[in-house]
Structure formats: structure tokens, C-alpha cells
Scaffold this active site. Structure first.
Site, PDB file in Angstrom:
ATOM      1  N   CYS A  26       0.862  -1.177   0.000  1.00  0.00           N
ATOM      2  CA  CYS A  26       0.000   0.000   0.000  1.00  0.00           C
ATOM      3  C   CYS A  26       0.899   1.227   0.000  1.00  0.00           C
ATOM      4  O   CYS A  26       1.975   1.212  -0.587  1.00  0.00           O
ATOM      5  CB  CYS A  26      -0.949  -0.021   1.193  1.00  0.00           C
ATOM      6  SG  CYS A  26      -0.129  -0.111   2.797  1.00  0.00           S
ATOM      7  N   HIS A 533      22.714 -13.777  18.306  1.00  0.00           N
ATOM      8  CA  HIS A 533      21.397 -14.422  18.253  1.00  0.00           C
ATOM      9  C   HIS A 533      21.550 -15.874  18.688  1.00  0.00           C
ATOM     10  O   HIS A 533      22.069 -16.711  17.950  1.00  0.00           O
ATOM     11  CB  HIS A 533      20.827 -14.345  16.831  1.00  0.00           C
ATOM     12  CG  HIS A 533      19.357 -14.621  16.742  1.00  0.00           C
ATOM     13  ND1 HIS A 533      18.828 -15.879  16.856  1.00  0.00           N
ATOM     14  CD2 HIS A 533      18.300 -13.788  16.569  1.00  0.00           C
ATOM     15  CE1 HIS A 533      17.519 -15.826  16.740  1.00  0.00           C
ATOM     16  NE2 HIS A 533      17.169 -14.559  16.561  1.00  0.00           N
TER      17      HIS A 533
END
Length: 622
Positions: A26, A533
């Protein structure tokens, strides 16, 4: 922005190309429909350069990019086959997990309206300027110039059922041209001329012809029914005749069904809705305006604003005006004013640099995502001040009975859509309040100004990164996660831990400490940013087996314990504990020389990150 790097990082973060059912965009967001939402890592996507934030709403995984979203979307199309299907399909696959009914409705509305929204807004803006020209006496409605301009600005919304027939057919997997044939019949000139006529019958069945000009609901419903009818007919008819008999039968049944049943019912419901909106804005206008002005940006954050788009169109079809849209101007300008206040007050150079374009984008184009996600929402108070200003401004605008005569994206450029419609005095007071209140509150009351990022002020220098774990060092390419293995999130190495303790690899500040304990980001005094991580997909453990020992903003020394974790329990649960240790701001620090390999103990040298900027300066001086 490096479009290729952003596209690769986002695609990897959502679980890779194979996990994407469809992708549309969008004004500011990439909207993914995923096969398995658990494979997407929002934390990873948020760290991709160029990504403002991530949201999950309406059954979609939404990545907020900002004004560059069309370019990132195009880049994803270049590096993969991801995007709408050949037919523009944006509906989840048959084997995809079913979202709840509300989310499926929001997803449907978003998929059907997104492709037409900008053309609708653009032609609406033309219509607004044309109306303003007539109001101020610059152009007469008697001239042929006006006739031409009115036609080119009004045609798209007039024949909106034709456009929605295409997008609805793509969503429901129906034949687009059969859908166009149905929609064409609804707005056919001789049919439109029957609106209001008495004594109409179809093979003796009496009916009332209603207007389908600018209509929304009838075409969406009938295309949905068409998709089921086509499946049935294709399965039952012989292959030699089904190609032409199917559209013939569908059109023959569908169009009268709309005229006799769907159209009149939707017209009645639309009339009730229009009357209800009119009642609210005539009886307690301040309440309707305050709700729309105050909560519109909240709706946007959760993707709920798509549910209001059909209401806008129904109101316009029924009454020829848009009372609901007018207060939204206050909501948009209020958030733009709040970020303008941040621009004026902040002493943080990074924040000021971000606030400047966000302010202009909000005021002129009505694009507020960069302001909201990048500044107002993280700072909390400016966002709240924007809500207050939007609510007050929206209430005042509604008290004046102001409405829009065109479907536009509320913004400074679209203000002519409101001119001459209702009290201009109340409009001026309302918009002034929407701008002044959040601006002054932000400047005078203030907010917690972030500390100046040391990466801006300090001259970057080289950094020795020590191993944060005991274990075995492996190349980053061997990490079983595409986002890390392909280097989309940064360069570095990975470690397969042998003990459940994570240590600080250098002196610095905790830039990010995930509550789940599965990842920690550190920033050195000279600006190097390193992400550690712990394992792959371990975010799904929701903190189980992890104990976070630090918090964001805390200063740590090399060797301090950052996280304790139960290595055996996590491994037994089926998770791969290969741990990437990567430099995320590779534009400032580049890994040079040899990298550690094989067995390693925490504190041992892992790799050497060299500052890029001093080298570039030296070359320039030479």
C-alpha cells in the site's frame, strides 16, 4: 537505502520465498500473506536496513517501509517470484492456516481495495481542486473545460464497480472478464436511466432499480457468488461447451440476481448506514469527530482502518458526501505536528534528521507511518499528544458540519476537498487546534530525548571482538537460516555453544536486550554494533530456558555475563543452537583479516572489525 539489501533481508526474515503466499503493498507497507506465520521473525525483519517496523494485522505480516515501499516491492520482484500471482491473487492459499473471521474480512477488504486506492485518491484530489476552482470563481461549470475536467476526475469513482470487479475476481479466483461483464451491466446507461422508475418487472417479477454508480457491496457479493458458480459449472459441463456456456449462464443469472435481491438489500442497508452516520454527526457531531480524529492513527497501527474504507464509499454512494473523512484530516495533521515538535525540541542529531522528512511527508502527503513508527510511538508522549490534538481538532471540524466531496487521502494537499462544505470557520479552528495543540505539548511538555548516538559524534575506530561463547566456530554460511547465512543482516561468524553462558565480547552498551533472552545487541564506544542471536527460531520458546542478565541501555565490560541458558533443554526441545555473532552496521565497520575457526573459549579473539570511515577519509586526503 540499499534496495537490494533491504529486499533480501525482508524476504529472508519472513521465512523465505517458499513461505510467501502473496505480497502486495500500500502507501507505506509491504503486506505479506504467509503460509506459516511462525517462520517469520519480526525481530529480525525490524533490524533490516530501511525497515521502520513490523505489524501483524488482518491476517497479514506487514512490513512498514515508508515512501520507498514501491521500490522495495519491485526489488523483491526482481530477486524472487514473490508478489501477486499472474491474476493478482492475494488470497491465502487453500492449505494456509485459517485466520479468524474478522481478520479474514480485513484481509479481503485490503486485498480488494489496495490496487485501486491510489487511483481513487489521485482522481479524488483532482475533483477536490476542481470543486475549489468553482467555489472561488476561477472556473465556470458552463464551460467545456469544466466538463472535460469533471469527466476525467469523476469517471473512476463513477465506474468504481468495474475496477472492483477486477480486484474482487482476483481475490475470489473468478473470471475477471465475466466479472467485468456483470459490473458493466450494473452501470450500463440504459440501466442507470431506470433508477427511480416505477412499474419495473423482470419476466413478471416486480423490482426497484437502485443506483450502482460508485457502489461497492453489490459487485463484491456477486463476484464471490460468481466464483462458486464457475467452479460448479466447470465441473459439470462438458469440456467442449463449458468455456462459453459458463460465462453465459453466470451473467444471465448474476445480473438479475443483483437487480432483484442483492442491490435492493444493499441499498436499504447502505441507506440505514448513511442515515446512522448522518444522525451521529448531526446529533452529537463532536463525539463522531473526536472518535475519528483521535483514534484513526490507532486504527492504522493495527490495520483496522481498512474496515472503514467500505463505509466511506457507502456513505459517499448514499449521501454524496463524506462526513467520516473530514475529522481524519485532523488526525493526520496532528501526528505531523507532533513530529514537528520533536524536530524543534530534540537535541539528538539522528532524531532531528529523521523528524524533518517525516514532518513534510505527514503535512503534505498524509503519509504518517515514518512519523509514527520512527519517532512518535517510540517516544510515546508525542504520539499521545497527537491523539489529543486529533480528537479535539476532529470534534471541532465535525461540529462545523464539514465534509469532503471526494475520496481523498487526508493531507495538506487534499484540503480543497473540504473547502465550501460546511463551516469554514470551524474547519480553520479545528485544523489549527489539531496542529497547535500537539506541537506545543511536544515542545513545552517534552519527552525523554534519546541520548545522542555515539556512532554519530565519535570518530569510529577498530574493534577486537572476542568470542562470547565456549564452543565451535563455524562459517556464517553454515547457519541453517537464510537471513544469517546469506549475510542479509550483517557479516560475521557463528558459534555452536558447548556451555550455556553468553558473555560480553567487548566493552560497550546493551543496545537491544530481547525480553525472551534469545538475542542481545551491543554497541561499542566507537560505534560498532554486534548482534548475538542464540540459536535458530528460539524466539518461539518465549523466554523459556533463557535468563537475561542485562537490560537495554546498561553498560557492560568484556566478560560480563549477558544471558544464561539451559543448553541441554533447548537442544532437547529440537532447536539448533548455532549462534550468529554479526556486525550489523557493516557500512561503518568491516571485518578484516583472519576469523577464528574450530574450538574456542569465551574471551578468545573471534574477529577484527575495521572502521570504514577513517580509511575512506585517508583515501580522500591522498
Amino acid at each position: 537505502m540499499d534496495l537490494r539489501k533491504t529486499a533480501e533481508g525482508v524476504l529472508a526474515g519472513v521465512g523465505g520465498e517458499d513461505n510467501v503466499t502473496s505480497l502486495v503493498h500500500c502507501a507505506t507497507r509491504l503486506r505479506f500473506v504467509l503460509k506459516d506465520k511462525d517462520k517469520a521473525d519480526a525481530a529480525v525483519v525490524k533490524k533490516v536496513p530501511g525497515v521502520i517496523t513490523v505489524a501483524e494485522a488482518g491476517g497479514q505480516f506487514q512490513v512498514v517501509i515508508g515512501d520507498d515501499v514501491p521500490d522495495v516491492f519491485a526489488e523483491i520482484g526482481k530477486i524472487s517470484k514473490v508478489g501477486p500471482s499472474a491474476a493478482g491473487e492475494t488470497k491465502p492459499a487453500e492449505d494456509a492456516p485459517k485466520a479468524n473471521l474478522f481478520n479474514r474480512f480485513i484481509s479481503m477488504i485490503s486485498s480488494i481495495f489496495t490496487p485501486v486506492l491510489w487511483t481513487l485518491a489521485g482522481t479524488g484530489l483532482l475533483k477536490a481542486f476542481l470543486a475549489a476552482s468553482v467555489t472561488f470563481g476561477w472556473l465556470s461549470t458552463e464551460t467545456s473545460t469544466y466538463v472535460v475536467l469533471n469527466a476525467l476526475s469523476d469517471a473512476f469513482i463513477n465506474f468504481l464497480p468495474l475496477a472492483l470487479a477486477i480486484t474482487a475476481a482476483r481475490y475470489f479466483k473468478a473470471s475477471e472478464f465475466t466479472s467485468l461483464a456483470i459490473a458493466g451491466a450494473l452501470v450500463y446507461p440504459s440501466i442507470t436511466a431506470l433508477v427511480g422508475a416505477e412499474g419495473l418487472t423482470f419476466f413478471g417479477i416486480p423490482f426497484t432499480m437502485v443506483s450502482y454508480v460508485s457502489s461497492v457491496i453489490p459487485i463484491i457479493i456477486i463476484v464471490w457468488l460468481q466464483s462458486h458458480a464457475e467452479k460448479f459449472l466447470y465441473a459439470k459441463l462438458h469440456s467442449s461447451v463449458k468455456r462459453f456456456l459458463t460465462p453465459m449462464i453466470v451473467v444471465l443469472v448474476a445480473v438479475p440476481l443483483v437487480f432483484l435481491v442483492i442491490g435492493p438489500i444493499s441499498d436499504i442497508l447502505g441507506g440505514w448506514l448513511g442515515s446512522g452516520i448522518g444522525w451521529v454527526f448531526s446529533t452529537v457531531p463532536w463525539l463522531g469527530g473526536a472518535i475519528m480524529g483521535g483514534l484513526w492513527q490507532v486504527f492504522v497501527i493495527f490495520g483496522l482502518h481498512w474496515g472503514l474504507v467500505p463505509l466511506f464509499q457507502l456513505e459517499y454512494q448514499t449521501t454524496g458526501q463524506l462526513l467520516l473523512v473530514a475529522p481524519v484530516f485532523a488526525a493526520v495533521l496532528a501526528q505531523a505536528a507532533a513530529v514537528a515538535g520533536v524536530w524543534v525540541r530534540t537535541r539528538n542529531k539522528n532524531m532531528k534528521a529523521l523528524a524533518a522528512p517525516a514532518t513534510l511527508s505527514g503535512f503534505l502527503a498524509g503519509i504518517t507511518e515514518p512519523a509514527i513508527y520512527g519517532i512518535n510511538l517510540p517516544l510515546k508522549r508525542p504520539f499521545a499528544f497527537g491523539i489529543v490534538g486529533g480528537a479535539i481538532g476532529g470534534a471541532l471540524v465535525a461540529i462545523g458540519g464539514v465534509f469532503s466531496t471526494a475520496f481523498v487521502v487526508p493531507s495538506g494537499l487534499a484540503l480543497p476537498a473540504l473547502f465550501g462544505n460546511g463551516s469554514m470557520v470551524w474547519l480553520a479552528i479545528g485544523l489549527a487546534a489539531a496542529i497547535v495543540i500537539p506541537f506545543l505539548l511536544t515542545v513545552l511538555v517534552g519527552f525523554k530525548d534519546p541520548q545522542e548516538d555515539e556512532t554519530v559524534a565519535a570518530e569510529a575506530s577498530d574493534l577486537d571482538v572476542a568470542s562470547p561463547l565456549d564452543g565451535i566456530v563455524v562459517p556464517l554460511a553454515e547457519v541453517p537460516d537464510a537471513a544469517f547465512a546469506e549475510g542479509a543482516l550483517g557479516d560475521g561468524v557463528a558459534i555452536v555453544p558447548s556451555k550455556g553462558v553468553l558473555y560480553a565480547p567487548f566493552d560497550g552498551v546493551v543496545a537491544a536486550a530481547f525480553p525472551t533472552g534469545h538475542a542481545v545487541g551491543l554497541r561499542s564506544a566507537d560505534g560498532a554494533e554486534v548482534l548475538i542471536h542464540l540459536g535458530i527460531d528460539t524466539v518461539k520458546l518465549a523466554g523459556k530456558h533463557f535468563t537475561l542478565k542485562v537490560e537495554q541501555g546498561q553498560t557492560v565490560a568484556k566478560g560480563d555475563v549477558l544471558v544464561a541458558f539451559d543448553l541441554e533443554a533447548i537442544t532437547a526441545a529440537g532447536y539448533d543452537m548455532t549462534t550468529p555473532v554479526i556486525v550489523t552496521n557493516g557500512d561503518r565497520h568491516e571485518i578484516m583479516g583472519d576469523r577464528a575457526a574450530g574450538a574456542i573459549t569465551h574471551g578468545d579473539a573471534l574477529y577484527f572489525a575495521v572502521s570504514v570511515e577513517p580509511a575512506a577519509t585517508a583515501q580522500a586526503s591522498a
